[in-house]
Design a protein around this motif. Sequence first.
Motif, PDB file in Angstrom:
ATOM      1  N   ALA A 528       3.162 -50.254 -32.409  1.00 23.09           N
ATOM      2  CA  ALA A 528       3.781 -51.441 -31.506  1.00 23.09           C
ATOM      3  C   ALA A 528       2.729 -51.746 -30.463  1.00 23.09           C
ATOM      4  O   ALA A 528       1.956 -50.836 -29.969  1.00 23.09           O
ATOM      5  CB  ALA A 528       5.059 -50.792 -30.829  1.00 23.09           C
ATOM      6  N   GLN A 529       2.642 -53.098 -30.395  1.00 26.67           N
ATOM      7  CA  GLN A 529       1.654 -53.694 -29.468  1.00 26.67           C
ATOM      8  C   GLN A 529       2.278 -54.256 -27.967  1.00 26.67           C
ATOM      9  O   GLN A 529       3.275 -55.167 -28.305  1.00 26.67           O
ATOM     10  CB  GLN A 529       0.901 -54.930 -30.017  1.00 26.67           C
ATOM     11  N   ASP A 530       1.861 -53.926 -27.001  1.00 23.98           N
ATOM     12  CA  ASP A 530       2.580 -53.962 -25.803  1.00 23.98           C
ATOM     13  C   ASP A 530       4.102 -53.809 -25.959  1.00 23.98           C
ATOM     14  O   ASP A 530       4.747 -54.906 -25.479  1.00 23.98           O
ATOM     15  CB  ASP A 530       2.013 -55.349 -25.366  1.00 23.98           C
ATOM     16  N   GLY A 531       4.423 -53.044 -26.618  1.00 27.45           N
ATOM     17  CA  GLY A 531       5.981 -52.805 -26.741  1.00 27.45           C
ATOM     18  C   GLY A 531       6.612 -53.498 -28.013  1.00 27.45           C
ATOM     19  O   GLY A 531       7.841 -53.229 -28.068  1.00 27.45           O
ATOM     20  N   VAL A 532       6.141 -54.361 -28.528  1.00 24.95           N
ATOM     21  CA  VAL A 532       6.571 -54.858 -29.649  1.00 24.95           C
ATOM     22  C   VAL A 532       6.154 -54.291 -31.015  1.00 24.95           C
ATOM     23  O   VAL A 532       4.872 -54.445 -31.092  1.00 24.95           O
ATOM     24  CB  VAL A 532       6.419 -56.539 -29.627  1.00 24.95           C
ATOM     25  N   GLU A 533       6.961 -53.834 -31.885  1.00 28.46           N
ATOM     26  CA  GLU A 533       6.410 -53.577 -33.216  1.00 28.46           C
ATOM     27  C   GLU A 533       5.768 -54.564 -34.134  1.00 28.46           C
ATOM     28  O   GLU A 533       6.180 -55.857 -34.048  1.00 28.46           O
ATOM     29  CB  GLU A 533       8.010 -52.919 -33.905  1.00 28.46           C
ATOM     30  N   VAL A 534       4.565 -54.061 -34.497  1.00 28.09           N
ATOM     31  CA  VAL A 534       3.743 -55.009 -35.369  1.00 28.09           C
ATOM     32  C   VAL A 534       3.411 -54.326 -36.575  1.00 28.09           C
ATOM     33  O   VAL A 534       3.329 -53.142 -36.950  1.00 28.09           O
ATOM     34  CB  VAL A 534       2.521 -55.339 -34.581  1.00 28.09           C
ATOM     35  N   GLY A 535       2.680 -55.192 -37.584  1.00 26.23           N
ATOM     36  CA  GLY A 535       2.436 -54.545 -38.662  1.00 26.23           C
ATOM     37  C   GLY A 535       0.875 -54.473 -38.772  1.00 26.23           C
ATOM     38  O   GLY A 535       0.239 -55.423 -38.288  1.00 26.23           O
ATOM     39  N   LEU A 536       0.203 -53.460 -39.495  1.00 29.37           N
ATOM     40  CA  LEU A 536      -1.186 -53.497 -39.139  1.00 29.37           C
ATOM     41  C   LEU A 536      -1.759 -53.172 -40.673  1.00 29.37           C
ATOM     42  O   LEU A 536      -1.034 -52.852 -41.560  1.00 29.37           O
ATOM     43  CB  LEU A 536      -1.443 -52.137 -38.385  1.00 29.37           C
ATOM     44  N   GLN A 537      -2.918 -53.363 -40.950  1.00 27.20           N
ATOM     45  CA  GLN A 537      -3.805 -53.506 -42.115  1.00 27.20           C
ATOM     46  C   GLN A 537      -3.888 -51.959 -42.359  1.00 27.20           C
ATOM     47  O   GLN A 537      -4.504 -51.229 -41.522  1.00 27.20           O
ATOM     48  CB  GLN A 537      -4.896 -54.296 -42.213  1.00 27.20           C
ATOM     49  N   THR A 538      -3.743 -51.177 -43.435  1.00 25.75           N
ATOM     50  CA  THR A 538      -3.966 -49.958 -43.691  1.00 25.75           C
ATOM     51  C   THR A 538      -5.021 -49.639 -44.931  1.00 25.75           C
ATOM     52  O   THR A 538      -4.797 -50.449 -45.941  1.00 25.75           O
ATOM     53  CB  THR A 538      -2.810 -49.093 -43.664  1.00 25.75           C
TER      54      THR A 538
END
Length: 604
Positions: A528-538
């Motif tokens: 989560a970025q600044d409280g908002v769920e996000v997808g990240l590269q793994t």
Amino acid sequence: MSDRRIRHQESFPRKRVILLALGALALVITFCVAWLGVRGWLATQHLRSAVTLAGRVQDGLTANDGTTTLDAAGGLRSEVSSAVDLTGDPIWRGAEFIPFIGDDLRAVRQVSIVLSSVAESAVLPVAQVADRFGVDTFKPVDGVLDLQPLVDARPAVDRADSTLTSQLEVAQAIDTSGTVSQVTDAVDQLVDVLGSASAQVDVVARAVDLAPGMLGSDGPRDYLVLFQNNAELRATGGIPGAVALLRVEGGKISLVQQASSGDFPRADAPVLPLPVETQGLYGAITGQYIQDVNLPPQFPLSAQLAREMWKQQFGTEVDGVLSIDPVALSYLLTATGPVTLPTGDVLTSDNVVSTLLSTAYSRYSDPTQQDDFFAGAAAAVFSSISSGNLDASALLAGLARAGEERRVYLWSADDTEQSRIAETTLAGELPTSTADQPKFGVYFNDGTASKMDYYLGTQISIGQAVCRQDGRPSWVVDVTLTNNAPADAATSLPEYVTGGGQLGTPAGDISTNVSIYAPSAGVFVAAAQDGVEVGLQTATDSGLSVTQYQKTLSPGQMSTIRVEFLGGDPVADATTAIPGIESTPTVHGTETRFLKINCESRLS
């Protein structure tokens, strides 16, 4: 005489014998209890005195007072030897089989034996070295370091290293499952102290083993020095903006050649084959530009790429690569005092970082002039250190601090030497987890193509919670980035610093690429970025799980990303095996905090 009277007369002596026997037994028990009590009290007093003397040994080493150190070490050996004698007699050993008290007596005896071995074979040899060779022995004189004291110190230091390692294992094996809390605490404290001492002496032993050869005792050595510029971040610190060639022979250190990153043209292809994972995560540019060799957080790889680039450009194949950053230079300047540059500028431990990473860019708009300024600064600091006109204790303390903060790295082309460097902070390897402590790595790479990272603030928090029935831990890593540049950075700072909008980043903004390396057992769950769920590269790298993202911040902006991983082996509770953090050494350092995790809302 009746039979009853006869039986009574016969039983009287028998009762008397029994009473006498019981009395004798009671006397023996009383004697043994008194014996154990007195000897136990005396042993305790000796061990307490030993603790005091151990503190004096440490104080003596810190103060570079060989006489005090040796006297205290001798007293320490005598005290623990007395404790061993008091706890090793047949009565004490026999009492170790008595229920309730036997476990405590056995543990006290074992602690005494461990301390005696450490005092005899570790503390005393090190104290003898300290008494024979003061810290000033290990500083250059007219550019030459006398290597013989290092050679002479090696047997004693190796003996101390071996003893501490073996006795730590012995202490860890002491059974405290049935001991009282006071004894249990004493054993735990002993293990902690020996663990810390063993780690410290191991570093010294590696240094003493390596230094003579690496400083040219067997012939000349050439080393490439990378000066990492943290104002433009790379995973191991910053771009290698300035480089130099050092030659050492017989302890004599010479600055042979200096160059800048501008002297190295882009290679058409990586100068050495790159691991597939490295190329996928960081690109082929890792092996094409000297400024990018340390995009991956693996200094041995960076060193080999830089070595090959130097060889292709200048024809010299170096024997090793050393890296240092301006913050580490500030620590060294506490030992040398101020140094004057050819420009007339005076560098001190307080101003060297701001001068090299900020002021220079405002003063010199031409990169060539900047490179000349950096080269002059490096040469002046090197000259000051090699002259020997310095505080040796402060120099060693500065080097130790720089090493702990991963601001100094070292790689050797010799496999045997490199194996000794490995597993130290100087190696610059990926984080290594143990059963007792998993480790994460958080690394920053500049995405602005500028020198704006002088204004980047970084904070990392890590926490652990057990939220599953199978006991597998949830690991949460918070990474907070802040752009501390002035509000008018776009116009008030030089274009060379802001990047002028290169790579699509507005002037004054800071773009940062973040790589989070989790232990091999870690599985990415969510972010989560600044409280908002996000997808990240793994991805994966050398068996470790890697999560990457990029963040761009305007002046005054701050952003936090929270990443959750699922751990591997179950843990009893969240307070055990708390993960550790290794990270990129930034200009102002990275603050690390403990994070309390709520199982119901781990990403908030």
